[in-house]
Scaffold this active site. Sequence first.
Site, PDB file in Angstrom:
ATOM      1  N   HIS A  86       0.807  -1.123  -0.051  1.00 56.56           N
ATOM      2  CA  HIS A  86      -0.075  -0.277   0.266  1.00 56.56           C
ATOM      3  C   HIS A  86       0.599   1.134  -0.412  1.00 56.56           C
ATOM      4  O   HIS A  86       2.440   1.274   0.625  1.00 56.56           O
ATOM      5  CB  HIS A  86      -0.794  -0.163   1.482  1.00 56.56           C
ATOM      6  CG  HIS A  86      -1.848  -0.936   0.874  1.00 56.56           C
ATOM      7  ND1 HIS A  86      -2.958  -1.099   2.379  1.00 56.56           N
ATOM      8  CD2 HIS A  86      -1.731  -2.328   0.717  1.00 56.56           C
ATOM      9  CE1 HIS A  86      -4.173  -1.785   1.287  1.00 56.56           C
ATOM     10  NE2 HIS A  86      -3.091  -3.135   1.187  1.00 56.56           N
ATOM     11  N   GLU A 111       0.952   4.341   1.598  1.00 53.11           N
ATOM     12  CA  GLU A 111       1.619   4.264   3.308  1.00 53.11           C
ATOM     13  C   GLU A 111       2.712   3.837   3.736  1.00 53.11           C
ATOM     14  O   GLU A 111       3.494   4.426   4.198  1.00 53.11           O
ATOM     15  CB  GLU A 111       0.251   4.300   3.977  1.00 53.11           C
ATOM     16  CG  GLU A 111      -0.763   5.354   3.333  1.00 53.11           C
ATOM     17  CD  GLU A 111      -1.923   4.312   2.950  1.00 53.11           C
ATOM     18  OE1 GLU A 111      -1.955   4.038   2.295  1.00 53.11           O
ATOM     19  OE2 GLU A 111      -2.824   4.672   3.195  1.00 53.11           O
TER      20      GLU A 111
HETATM   21 ZN   LIG Z   1      -3.370   0.845   2.648  1.00 54.83          ZN
END
Ligand SMILES: [Zn+2]
Length: 339
Positions: free
Chosen positions: A97, A99
């Site tokens: 992901h 982040e």
């Molecule tokens: Zn995420």
Amino acid sequence: MAQRPNLLSHLQDLVTKIKNMTMAQDRFKFVFTANEAATEGVTEPIRLPNLIRKAMSLARAPISKYKVGAVGRASSGRVYLGVNVDFPGLPLHHSIHAEQFLVTNLALNSEKDLCELAVAVSIDGEEFGTPCGHCRQFLMEMSNALDIKILSKPKHEAGSFSILRLLLPNVLPKGSPFLLEKRDNCLTFSGSGGEICSSDCSHLKCKALAAANNSFSPYTESPSGVALLDNDGKWYYGWYIESASSNPSLGPVQAALVDFVTRSRGKRFNKIVGAVLVEKNNAIVCQKRTAKLILDTIAAPNCDFKVFHCSVDGAKRLKYLRDTLVIDTSVGDYAGLHY
Ligand SMILES: [Zn+2]
Ligand SMILES: [Zn+2]
């Protein structure tokens, strides 16, 4: 004559500005100094979105076709990009992901804290919102997790920050170690007789050991690291980052791939020709099979993959704990401490 120093300093400023602009305009850039970020329009945290299109353009999402970008400012003042990465041929849970990518980017650059974070939640990069539940949990491993400011910004409206504490109450026990803290797992190659290479040696296995020594694995005590080699002889590395909630954990291959994506200037994964995994002997969490699966799927067909085992140097670890944690070693036992 009196004006000469002014002219000189003006020229120096100009050279610095041009240099910053050139550096900032590098399309494969994932780390910006405060000055470089300002050149991109990020003069204050609320302007982090000015780098979002750059981040989104660097995402690698051939499966989801959904390019996610994240921009974060670290306590050093530097600004970092994160992107999502998914891998054709592999189940989706191997994906990185944006982040997670950004936090790994911070770890690779020895940052201490993430202060503000902006995550695009629309494909045009105009709207910003909260990280997914998986990433909120991953962010929780940082020392200032509850105070990380997350940008919320609807399209064509001014943005505002809220803190992670409001999105996910603290669930970690007090006294937990933190993801971006400096650490040395004091691992050494098993059966090596303890010989130590110089810190700047070029052995891929030594890079992987160095990575494993940075690994964040407080819950299973199964640190590991991966080093990768590309077709031009350049190396990359990354380490296993564990989450208290298990599934958001980021494997060592993915972490090394973050390094690869940030520094390989757009190279495809099939330019990876060598890989080494270093993990602890008899660890509860074993990365070997998963690492091989990922590399078999995405790296060069003839990629040379090796695994080396390591163990904790007990004496070194005890000294490390004494030096860093200021522990009274005259009482108590160390069963509850890591390694
Ligand atoms: Zn995420
Ligand atoms: Zn070496």
